[in-house]
Design an enzyme around this catalytic site. Structure first.
Site, PDB file in Angstrom:
ATOM      1  NE  ARG A  36      -3.037  -0.242   3.246  1.00  0.00           N
ATOM      2  CZ  ARG A  36      -3.911   0.406   4.035  1.00  0.00           C
ATOM      3  NH1 ARG A  36      -5.089   0.782   3.553  1.00  0.00           N
ATOM      4  NH2 ARG A  36      -3.615   0.666   5.289  1.00  0.00           N
ATOM      5  CG  ASP A  37       3.564   4.466   1.446  1.00  0.00           C
ATOM      6  OD1 ASP A  37       3.236   5.192   0.481  1.00  0.00           O
ATOM      7  OD2 ASP A  37       4.242   4.886   2.414  1.00  0.00           O
ATOM      8  CG  LEU A  38       6.480   0.169  -4.616  1.00  0.00           C
ATOM      9  CD1 LEU A  38       7.742  -0.244  -3.879  1.00  0.00           C
ATOM     10  CD2 LEU A  38       6.141  -0.824  -5.713  1.00  0.00           C
ATOM     11  CG  ASN A  42       8.537   3.176   1.844  1.00  0.00           C
ATOM     12  OD1 ASN A  42       9.191   3.719   2.740  1.00  0.00           O
ATOM     13  ND2 ASN A  42       7.238   3.339   1.720  1.00  0.00           N
TER      14      ASN A  42
END
Length: 231
Positions: A36-38, A42
Site C-alpha cells: 500500500r505504500d510502494l 521505501n
C-alpha cells in the site's frame, strides 16, 4: 552517505529485484501481503545495490481467497497510489502493481512522479509523458539523460518502459500480476499493448482527489530518483 549515479545494469537489477520481492509478497508467502505504500524511499539498497522492500506500516494481509480490501481512510503517497485506491479506498495486489509501474518509470527516467514538469505540455504527468512517447514511437526519449554516455541495453529499457505502462493501466483488471511482470522483464513472455493509463494529466488527478469525500492521509516523498545510495 554519498549518493552515486547508477548506470543501466544496476537500475535493471533494482527493478527486477523489486519485482521478485513483490512476487513473494503477493503470491509466494503464506499470507498475501499488500504493501500500500510502494515508492522509491521505501526501497533500501544494500552494498551491492540489491533492493530490499521496507516500511510495512501500512501493509494489509489477505488470507484464503481474499484478493481485495476497502478502507475509509486512504493512506499512502500522492503520485504513487492507484486510482481505485485513492478515490474509492479499494486496495489489492493490483494497486501495488500500479505503484510498481510508477517506480519503474522513475528509475528509467531519473524523474520523480511527484512534481514532474514537462517543458511542452503543462500538467502532463510522468505516466502521461511515458505513454505519449510510446505512442509516438519515441520511448527511448524517456531515458535519464545522465545515462546517455554509458552502456544502455535498449531492449531491456524498452521492455521496462512497456512493463511500467502495463502496470499503470487505468483498469486494475488490465494490469498484470507480479509473476507475469517477472517473466516479461526476463523476456520470457510477450508484451501486450498497454491500454490508457491512470493520471495522464496532473489537473485531472488533482480534481479527482479534491472531489473525493473520503478522509485521506498522504505522506510526502522527497527522494530524488536520479541517484540511489547503498545502505
Amino acid at each position: 552517505m554519498q549518493s552515486k549515479l547508477l548506470e543501466w545494469p544496476k537500475r535493471f537489477q533494482i527493478i527486477f529485484g523489486i519485482a521478485r520481492g513483490f512476487q513473494y509478497l503477493h503470491q509466494d508467502s503464506r499470507l498475501r501481503i499488500v504493501h500500500r505504500d510502494l515508492k522509491a524511499s521505501n526501497i533500501l539498497l544494500d552494498n551491492e545495490m540489491n533492493p530490499k522492500i521496507s516500511d510495512f506500516g501500512m501493509a494489509r494481509t489477505f488470507g484464503g481467497d481474499q484478493t481485495t480490501g476497502k478502507t475509509n481512510r486512504v493512506v499512502g503517497t500522492y503520485g504513487y497510489m492507484a486510482p481505485e485506491y485513492a478515490f474509492n479506498g479499494i486496495f489489492s495486489t493490483k494497486s501495488d502493481i500500479f505503484s510498481f509501474g510508477i517506480t519503474v518509470l522513475e528509475i528509467v527516467s531519473g524523474k520523480r512522479s511527484t512534481g514532474f514538469n514537462h517543458e511542452n505540455i503543462e500538467g502532463l504527468t510522468l505516466i502521461g509523458h511515458a505513454w505519449a512517447l510510446l505512442k509516438e514511437g519515441r520511448p527511448f526519449d524517456l531515458i535519464d539523460v545522465h545515462m546517455k554516455d554509458s552502456y544502455v541495453n535498449l531492449q531491456e529499457v524498452l521492455r521496462c518502459i512497456h512493463v511500467g505502462l502495463l502496470c499503470v493501466q487505468q483498469n486494475p483488471m488490465d494490469r498484470p500480476d507480479m509473476s507475469s511482470v517477472v517473466l516479461m522483464l526476463n523476456g520470457e513472455r510477450e508484451l501486450p499493448q498497454p491500454k490508457s493509463p491512470g493520471y495522464f494529466l496532473e489537473k485531472d488527478s488533482q480534481e479527482r482527489y479534491q472531489a473525493s469525500t473520503k478522509p485521506q492521509s498522504f505522506s510526502k516523498n522527497t527522494m530524488t530518483i536520479t541517484t540511489f545510495a547503498g545502505r
